[in-house]
Design an enzyme around this catalytic site. Structure first.
Site, PDB file in Angstrom:
ATOM      1  N   TYR A  53      11.870   4.717 -27.965  1.00 44.58           N
ATOM      2  CA  TYR A  53      11.360   5.893 -27.088  1.00 44.58           C
ATOM      3  C   TYR A  53      10.175   4.910 -26.501  1.00 44.58           C
ATOM      4  O   TYR A  53       8.990   4.607 -27.258  1.00 44.58           O
ATOM      5  CB  TYR A  53      11.200   6.981 -28.106  1.00 44.58           C
ATOM      6  CG  TYR A  53      10.494   8.060 -26.985  1.00 44.58           C
ATOM      7  CD1 TYR A  53      11.237   8.665 -26.545  1.00 44.58           C
ATOM      8  CD2 TYR A  53       9.578   8.822 -27.044  1.00 44.58           C
ATOM      9  CE1 TYR A  53      11.071   9.585 -25.416  1.00 44.58           C
ATOM     10  CE2 TYR A  53       8.950  10.561 -26.844  1.00 44.58           C
ATOM     11  CZ  TYR A  53      10.216  10.893 -25.209  1.00 44.58           C
ATOM     12  OH  TYR A  53       9.641  11.686 -24.823  1.00 44.58           O
ATOM     13  N   ASN A 125      12.916  21.047 -23.613  1.00 43.13           N
ATOM     14  CA  ASN A 125      13.674  21.133 -23.558  1.00 43.13           C
ATOM     15  C   ASN A 125      13.231  22.130 -22.228  1.00 43.13           C
ATOM     16  O   ASN A 125      14.233  21.933 -21.385  1.00 43.13           O
ATOM     17  CB  ASN A 125      15.028  21.691 -24.352  1.00 43.13           C
ATOM     18  CG  ASN A 125      15.401  19.958 -24.849  1.00 43.13           C
ATOM     19  OD1 ASN A 125      15.515  18.986 -24.022  1.00 43.13           O
ATOM     20  ND2 ASN A 125      16.304  19.951 -25.474  1.00 43.13           N
ATOM     21  N   SER A 152      24.328  18.742 -21.520  1.00 42.69           N
ATOM     22  CA  SER A 152      23.085  18.218 -22.691  1.00 42.69           C
ATOM     23  C   SER A 152      21.828  20.253 -22.363  1.00 42.69           C
ATOM     24  O   SER A 152      22.377  20.810 -22.132  1.00 42.69           O
ATOM     25  CB  SER A 152      22.423  17.167 -22.561  1.00 42.69           C
ATOM     26  OG  SER A 152      21.340  17.626 -21.215  1.00 42.69           O
ATOM     27  N   VAL A 154      18.593  19.994 -22.033  1.00 45.76           N
ATOM     28  CA  VAL A 154      18.308  20.483 -21.207  1.00 45.76           C
ATOM     29  C   VAL A 154      19.386  20.659 -19.912  1.00 45.76           C
ATOM     30  O   VAL A 154      18.555  21.773 -18.781  1.00 45.76           O
ATOM     31  CB  VAL A 154      17.521  18.956 -20.245  1.00 45.76           C
ATOM     32  CG1 VAL A 154      16.671  18.964 -19.003  1.00 45.76           C
ATOM     33  CG2 VAL A 154      16.708  18.703 -21.406  1.00 45.76           C
ATOM     34  N   PHE A 263      10.423  11.856 -14.678  1.00 44.40           N
ATOM     35  CA  PHE A 263      10.116  12.586 -15.213  1.00 44.40           C
ATOM     36  C   PHE A 263       9.659  12.150 -16.659  1.00 44.40           C
ATOM     37  O   PHE A 263      10.663  11.920 -17.697  1.00 44.40           O
ATOM     38  CB  PHE A 263       9.544  13.803 -14.594  1.00 44.40           C
ATOM     39  CG  PHE A 263       9.685  15.145 -15.462  1.00 44.40           C
ATOM     40  CD1 PHE A 263       8.527  15.590 -14.603  1.00 44.40           C
ATOM     41  CD2 PHE A 263      10.402  15.567 -16.639  1.00 44.40           C
ATOM     42  CE1 PHE A 263       7.861  16.573 -15.269  1.00 44.40           C
ATOM     43  CE2 PHE A 263       9.820  16.282 -17.790  1.00 44.40           C
ATOM     44  CZ  PHE A 263       8.707  17.329 -16.858  1.00 44.40           C
ATOM     45  N   LEU A 265       7.681  14.574 -20.141  1.00 43.36           N
ATOM     46  CA  LEU A 265       6.902  15.644 -20.442  1.00 43.36           C
ATOM     47  C   LEU A 265       5.663  15.313 -20.563  1.00 43.36           C
ATOM     48  O   LEU A 265       5.120  16.180 -21.207  1.00 43.36           O
ATOM     49  CB  LEU A 265       8.620  16.757 -20.781  1.00 43.36           C
ATOM     50  CG  LEU A 265       7.309  18.238 -21.457  1.00 43.36           C
ATOM     51  CD1 LEU A 265       7.292  18.836 -20.742  1.00 43.36           C
ATOM     52  CD2 LEU A 265       8.135  18.524 -23.026  1.00 43.36           C
TER      53      LEU A 265
END
Length: 328
Positions: A53, A125, A152, A154, A263, A265
């Site tokens: 990540y 999400n 998914s 999202v 993008f 978050l």
């Protein structure tokens, strides 16, 4: 008290985490002791365990980035929260735990009687889906959006939020069994990905203008979305489920003026002011609490089943979210 802790990262995410006992002191001034009710396992959580990540906490660490809890005890000089109050936990606070101490000012009080499992999935999400729809292309009711990974979490939220705004969605999935859940949520068109995706999108929409594509897969799936867009359209990528970098051909980039944006978050949280964050969460809490916005939960696990839970969340054949219920 027990928490899901990891001291290393590795390629098999469920191998690096385990449930261990721990203790907490009484809450200090401005703190509350919270009993965690539910916490989801997101793809970002799995990537954090494997070390892939974009932002990694120092080790050792407790897993989990979002969830809901119930106030057990309030420390001195805490106002506005009392024992029994349901609260949204701070993002990135290590929520796979039976109990945690939290700064009272960082907690958001939640409406009583709402589905706490659905509210536990609020912080990541739903705002991702809302911001993908809102912040990149100005869309009017009746217009189309195309997305992949539509099955998914999202993707499901995006279908529901788009419908609430009067938008229509083309939803791309990678396996036949994923069609029905997306259709059940209200997806207008559901298609399997493939090299001829753009032609099938034009046929299904009657050649309608499509200015926004939402990509969570990467690789050639990005190019497939780009080909489905109207010239001058924008592809927004927020994930790499396919494990490959986004592909965008010269034909799309140069001759059709397709734009590729990213993008994250976490960046939005850093840059948005408290008022903007508050408005977005107030809207989403209202939709979730009223049952108008929800995600399918495939299975729930206790804290001592954390390895099974992470393995289930990392599986590519899931049909819904995996939740950890630390206190049963």
């Amino acid at each position: 008290m027990r928490q899901a802790r990891y001291t290393r990262r590795g390629p098999v995410p469920h191998d690096v985490i385990e449930a261990v006992e721990f203790t907490l002191p009484p809450p200090e001034a401005g703190q509350v002791l919270v009993e965690v009710m539910a916490a989801p396992i997101n793809p970002s959580d799995v990537l954090t365990l494997t070390g892939q990540y974009g932002s990694l906490p120092p080790l050792p660490a407790v897993g989990g980035n979002e969830g809901v809890g119930r106030v057990v005890e309030a420390g001195p000089r805490v106002t506005g929260l009392k024992p029994g109050q349901s609260v949204l936990l701070p993002v990135g606070s290590g929520t796979w735990t039976t109990h945690m101490l939290a700064d009272a000012k960082a907690l958001v009080a939640l409406p009583e009687g709402a589905d706490f499992q659905q509210l536990s999935m609020l912080s990541i999400n739903p705002p991702t889906a809302a911001l993908l729809l809102r912040d990149f292309v100005e869309l009017q009711p009746g217009e189309w959006v195309v997305q992949n990974a539509a099955n998914s979490a999202v993707g499901g939220y995006l279908v529901q939020l788009a419908k609430a705004r009067g938008l229509r969605t083309v939803n791309v999935v990678r396996r036949e069994s994923a069609r029905a859940p997306v259709e059940a949520l209200g997806g207008d068109v559901v298609l399997l990905d493939g090299d001829d995706l753009a032609a099938r999108v034009r046929e299904a929409t009657g050649g309608a203008r499509i200015a926004l594509a939402v990509d969570a897969v990467g690789g050639m799936a990005t190019e497939h979305l780009a080909q489905a867009l109207t010239p001058g359209g924008t592809v927004v990528n927020y994930g790499a489920m396919g494990g490959e970098a986004c592909a965008l051909s010269p034909a799309s980039l140069i001759f059709r003026d397709i734009r590729l944006r990213g993008f994250w978050l976490a960046r939005w949280f850093r840059e948005a002011n408290a008022e903007a964050r508050g408005r977005l969460f107030a809207e989403l809490v209202s939709l979730i609490a009223s049952g108008r916005l929800r995600a399918h939960v495939q299975a729930t696990y206790g804290i001592d089943e954390i390895r099974q839970a992470v393995a289930a969340a990392a599986s590519g054949e899931r049909s819904g979210k995996i939740l950890v219920l630390p206190n049963g």
